[in-house]
Design an enzyme around this catalytic site. Structure first.
Site, PDB file in Angstrom:
ATOM      1  CG  ASP A  97      -0.197   0.246   2.503  1.00 37.33           C
ATOM      2  OD1 ASP A  97       1.010  -0.065   2.549  1.00 37.33           O
ATOM      3  OD2 ASP A  97      -0.807   0.722   3.466  1.00 37.33           O
ATOM      4  CG  ASP A 141      -3.914  -0.588  -3.578  1.00 39.44           C
ATOM      5  OD1 ASP A 141      -4.752  -0.125  -4.361  1.00 39.44           O
ATOM      6  OD2 ASP A 141      -4.124  -0.700  -2.361  1.00 39.44           O
ATOM      7  CG  ASP A 154     -13.582   2.017   3.283  1.00 44.62           C
ATOM      8  OD1 ASP A 154     -13.390   0.871   2.848  1.00 44.62           O
ATOM      9  OD2 ASP A 154     -14.291   2.857   2.685  1.00 44.62           O
TER      10      ASP A 154
END
Length: 376
Positions: free
Chosen positions: A166, A204, A356
């Protein structure tokens, strides 16, 4: 630095899935599910659940972006999905385990249960493998793929263990280095079986690679290209898709250049691209963006795209808010029959209702958030 998108879930024995319900209308929002009176193996509830919370999927530079049942109806393979082979399994598989199903089963009298069950728990969703556990990864992947094969349906699995996945270090559970990751991919591939399966390879990993020095980025891309080759060699029926970010991120030509370096334009490693994972951009915007990328890739004619429609029913929120933003809705139901050339599938890669981090602990199921997303 690119802001993170939406928390994903590390799955040990995760996700849920059900029969795919086609949605070829103009609206991004999914239609209500039809609940069947008598359960069957195909209609057992499920969706992604977590073995350990994992981090966000990435977002645009300026604005963060980002597992009882329905009676299934047969679906034809979409123009993209069936273009390079004949698909025998034309519906998506629902793996019978998930946080949302646990909640539905434990809360049958909750006023929100019917909406959550019929509009979220009854839909197929991807199964995430985000924890670095090489000793068990083969058997856990095999549990999903063998279930799909037994029901003549197509499972969707997410490989999410590349180091520094990430760019910000928030994700936990990835491989310690690329050598360990390559070995993990070998074990992941060993669980794919011989039936059809969709592999969403490392959200990602390409779109959010700018934090890496050039040499390390090249090493990552070489490892991703290898991963695609290994997955497809292990199971020629596996369809492997690479990270295209989303339409609100970087220009299509720029993203395509990165994808080429990672092997996404090679038939030996890739079936195309995925976009909008854990994000909110409209299906129409993603279709246009993905086709631009595919054109720029200039790869084999069979390359296609899959789009995460799990939370894009109302499009992206103003201002680029990414953390459980209010006013969002579930998008088109998961299906392999999109009716759109070069768009192989609409998938629910992110499980609607998994937080999230703003409406609950990252990666855990929030019934209030799920109800908000699923309410007509």
């Amino acid at each position: 630095m690119v802001a993170a998108a939406s928390v994903v879930v590390a799955v040990g024995t995760a996700t849920g899935m059900l029969s795919a319900l086609g949605d070829r209308g103009g609206s991004d929002e999914a239609r209500p599910g039809l609940v069947s009176g008598s359960p069957s193996p195909d209609s057992t509830p499920v969706l992604p659940s977590a073995s350990e919370p994992a981090p966000p999927s990435a977002s645009a530079p300026a604005s963060p972006s980002a597992k009882v049942s329905a009676s299934p109806s047969p679906e034809k393979a979409s123009p993209g999905y069936g273009k390079t082979r004949t698909s025998t399994a034309t519906r998506l598989y629902r793996y019978p385990s998930s946080q949302v199903l646990d909640w539905v089963q434990d809360n049958p009298r909750d006023r929100r249960a019917y909406v959550i069950e019929s509009r979220i728990a009854d839909r197929p969703a991807a199964v995430w493998f985000a924890d670095y556990a090489p000793a068990t990864i083969t058997s856990r992947v095999r549990a999903v793929t063998s279930g799909g094969a037994a029901h003549d349906r197509v499972p969707v699995v997410v490989a999410y263990a590349i180091p520094d996945r990430d760019c910000g270090g928030a994700s936990q559970g990835g491989a310690p280095d690329l050598g360990a990751y390559d070995a993990w991919i070998d074990r992941f591939a060993a669980g794919l079986g011989s039936g059809e399966v969709v592999v969403v390879l490392e959200p990602d990993s390409i779109a959010q690679s700018e934090c890496l020095p050039a040499a390390r980025r090249a090493d990552r891309f070489a490892s991703l290209a290898r991963a695609g080759r290994v997955l497809k060699a292990a199971n020629p029926e596996a369809r492997v898709y690479y990270d295209a970010g989303h339409s609100g991120w970087r220009p299509a030509a720029e993203q395509a250049a990165l994808l080429k370096q990672a092997g996404a334009a090679s038939a030996a490693s890739s079936d195309g691209i995925f976009s909008n994972v854990s994000n909110f951009h409209t299906t129409a915007a993603e279709i246009a963006y993905d086709r631009q990328i595919l054109d720029a890739l200039d790869g084999p004619p069979g390359l296609g795209a899959v789009i995460d429609t799990s939370r894009n029913g109302n499009g992206a929120p103003p201002g680029g808010e990414w953390c459980d933003p209010p006013g969002r809705k579930i998008g088109r139901a998961p299906t392999l029959d999109t009716g759109e050339p070069r768009i192989d599938a609409y998938l629910w890669v992110k499980l609607p209702g998994e937080s999230d981090g703003c409406k609950g602990t990252p990666g855990t199921f929030s019934p209030s958030y799920a109800y908000e997303l699923a309410s007509p």
